[in-house]
Write a protein that holds these residues in place. Sequence first.
Motif, PDB file in Angstrom:
ATOM      1  N   ARG A 110      36.681  44.308  32.068  1.00 53.91           N
ATOM      2  CA  ARG A 110      35.354  45.996  31.770  1.00 53.91           C
ATOM      3  C   ARG A 110      36.199  46.736  32.206  1.00 53.91           C
ATOM      4  O   ARG A 110      35.540  47.948  31.685  1.00 53.91           O
ATOM      5  CB  ARG A 110      35.205  45.876  33.912  1.00 53.91           C
ATOM      6  CG  ARG A 110      34.283  44.445  33.829  1.00 53.91           C
ATOM      7  CD  ARG A 110      33.564  44.937  35.161  1.00 53.91           C
ATOM      8  NE  ARG A 110      34.121  45.074  36.555  1.00 53.91           N
ATOM      9  CZ  ARG A 110      34.865  44.531  37.361  1.00 53.91           C
ATOM     10  NH1 ARG A 110      34.504  42.947  37.045  1.00 53.91           N
ATOM     11  NH2 ARG A 110      35.871  44.585  38.001  1.00 53.91           N
ATOM     12  N   THR A 119      34.872  37.292  29.671  1.00 52.31           N
ATOM     13  CA  THR A 119      33.587  37.077  29.842  1.00 52.31           C
ATOM     14  C   THR A 119      32.984  35.777  28.870  1.00 52.31           C
ATOM     15  O   THR A 119      32.103  35.181  29.025  1.00 52.31           O
ATOM     16  CB  THR A 119      32.754  38.305  29.681  1.00 52.31           C
ATOM     17  OG1 THR A 119      33.363  38.994  30.991  1.00 52.31           O
ATOM     18  CG2 THR A 119      31.158  37.384  29.931  1.00 52.31           C
ATOM     19  N   GLU A 150      23.449  35.763  32.759  1.00 55.27           N
ATOM     20  CA  GLU A 150      23.191  37.143  32.962  1.00 55.27           C
ATOM     21  C   GLU A 150      23.365  37.012  34.547  1.00 55.27           C
ATOM     22  O   GLU A 150      24.300  38.448  35.526  1.00 55.27           O
ATOM     23  CB  GLU A 150      22.587  38.190  32.224  1.00 55.27           C
ATOM     24  CG  GLU A 150      22.382  38.683  31.424  1.00 55.27           C
ATOM     25  CD  GLU A 150      21.878  39.644  30.191  1.00 55.27           C
ATOM     26  OE1 GLU A 150      20.618  39.642  30.703  1.00 55.27           O
ATOM     27  OE2 GLU A 150      22.091  39.310  29.322  1.00 55.27           O
ATOM     28  N   ALA A 151      23.010  36.960  35.482  1.00 58.10           N
ATOM     29  CA  ALA A 151      22.784  36.551  36.989  1.00 58.10           C
ATOM     30  C   ALA A 151      23.739  35.992  37.023  1.00 58.10           C
ATOM     31  O   ALA A 151      24.123  36.413  38.068  1.00 58.10           O
ATOM     32  CB  ALA A 151      21.445  36.181  37.549  1.00 58.10           C
ATOM     33  N   GLN A 153      27.203  35.974  36.172  1.00 56.20           N
ATOM     34  CA  GLN A 153      27.546  37.416  35.614  1.00 56.20           C
ATOM     35  C   GLN A 153      27.838  37.981  36.506  1.00 56.20           C
ATOM     36  O   GLN A 153      29.259  38.430  37.379  1.00 56.20           O
ATOM     37  CB  GLN A 153      27.464  37.862  34.344  1.00 56.20           C
ATOM     38  CG  GLN A 153      28.639  38.743  33.742  1.00 56.20           C
ATOM     39  CD  GLN A 153      28.159  39.057  32.211  1.00 56.20           C
ATOM     40  OE1 GLN A 153      27.453  38.721  31.564  1.00 56.20           O
ATOM     41  NE2 GLN A 153      28.934  39.802  32.376  1.00 56.20           N
ATOM     42  N   PHE A 154      27.070  38.437  37.289  1.00 56.27           N
ATOM     43  CA  PHE A 154      26.798  39.336  37.924  1.00 56.27           C
ATOM     44  C   PHE A 154      27.376  38.895  39.235  1.00 56.27           C
ATOM     45  O   PHE A 154      28.314  39.869  40.079  1.00 56.27           O
ATOM     46  CB  PHE A 154      25.298  40.398  38.445  1.00 56.27           C
ATOM     47  CG  PHE A 154      25.031  40.641  37.095  1.00 56.27           C
ATOM     48  CD1 PHE A 154      25.261  41.975  36.779  1.00 56.27           C
ATOM     49  CD2 PHE A 154      23.107  41.164  36.556  1.00 56.27           C
ATOM     50  CE1 PHE A 154      25.214  43.244  35.362  1.00 56.27           C
ATOM     51  CE2 PHE A 154      23.215  41.151  35.653  1.00 56.27           C
ATOM     52  CZ  PHE A 154      23.716  42.689  35.289  1.00 56.27           C
ATOM     53  N   THR A 157      30.857  38.861  39.032  1.00 59.59           N
ATOM     54  CA  THR A 157      31.590  40.313  39.381  1.00 59.59           C
ATOM     55  C   THR A 157      32.167  40.681  40.391  1.00 59.59           C
ATOM     56  O   THR A 157      32.648  41.086  40.933  1.00 59.59           O
ATOM     57  CB  THR A 157      30.830  40.686  38.388  1.00 59.59           C
ATOM     58  OG1 THR A 157      30.880  40.818  37.315  1.00 59.59           O
ATOM     59  CG2 THR A 157      31.427  42.311  38.837  1.00 59.59           C
ATOM     60  N   GLY A 158      30.354  40.234  41.692  1.00 61.83           N
ATOM     61  CA  GLY A 158      30.883  40.256  43.229  1.00 61.83           C
ATOM     62  C   GLY A 158      31.623  39.554  43.950  1.00 61.83           C
ATOM     63  O   GLY A 158      32.198  39.556  44.931  1.00 61.83           O
TER      64      GLY A 158
END
Length: 200
Positions: A110, A119, A150-151, A153-154, A157-158
């Motif tokens: 990132r 990713t 994508e959801a 992926q988020f 990340t969390g």
Amino acid sequence: MKQVRAVRTRSTILQAAAEAFDRHGYAGTALACVTREAGTSMGALTFHFPTKPDLADAVQASGAGITRDVVARVAALPVSSVSRARALALALARLLAECTVVRATARLTRERAMPELWTGVWFGCLVEQLREAHAEGRLRGEVTPETFAEAVQFLLTGIEECTRCAPAEAHADATAVRRIARAWDLLMYGAACPPEHVGR
């Protein structure tokens, strides 16, 4: 013996660098900090990794390799596409929780704007499984595989950030997997096609 010692030194530096990048990020990590953590000299570090970008590249290559192996194993599982997609999300959460090199790789990816170095290793596989599920009628027609991925992926990340910030505990990996499993089940609740419509 010299070669063995050099390989061991390189490995020690790489692990120390991963821990530093994971805690402090790319900008916040100084090479002097890495040498201190590794218990080695600046000369030894720059012999193996002449510059900070070289060191970060090596950490990311290592983390990407570990992740690639896990993705290949999950992709080969003899289960449904939905189950493979879920297994991949859980495996990635476990890696982020228990492997400092992978967690550092995710952060560096990132911060250095190099999505292909982490990713990109798993995202395509996840989309592929979800496309298969979509083609089988297991996802609602309006739910695109890319949006679902994508959801996820988020969510990962969390998980990465929560794992980094949480106090040390014996079963951090289990906690991460439980969290991603619960989040995945919530996503599927909204995205799954009703059973009576599957296959129509």
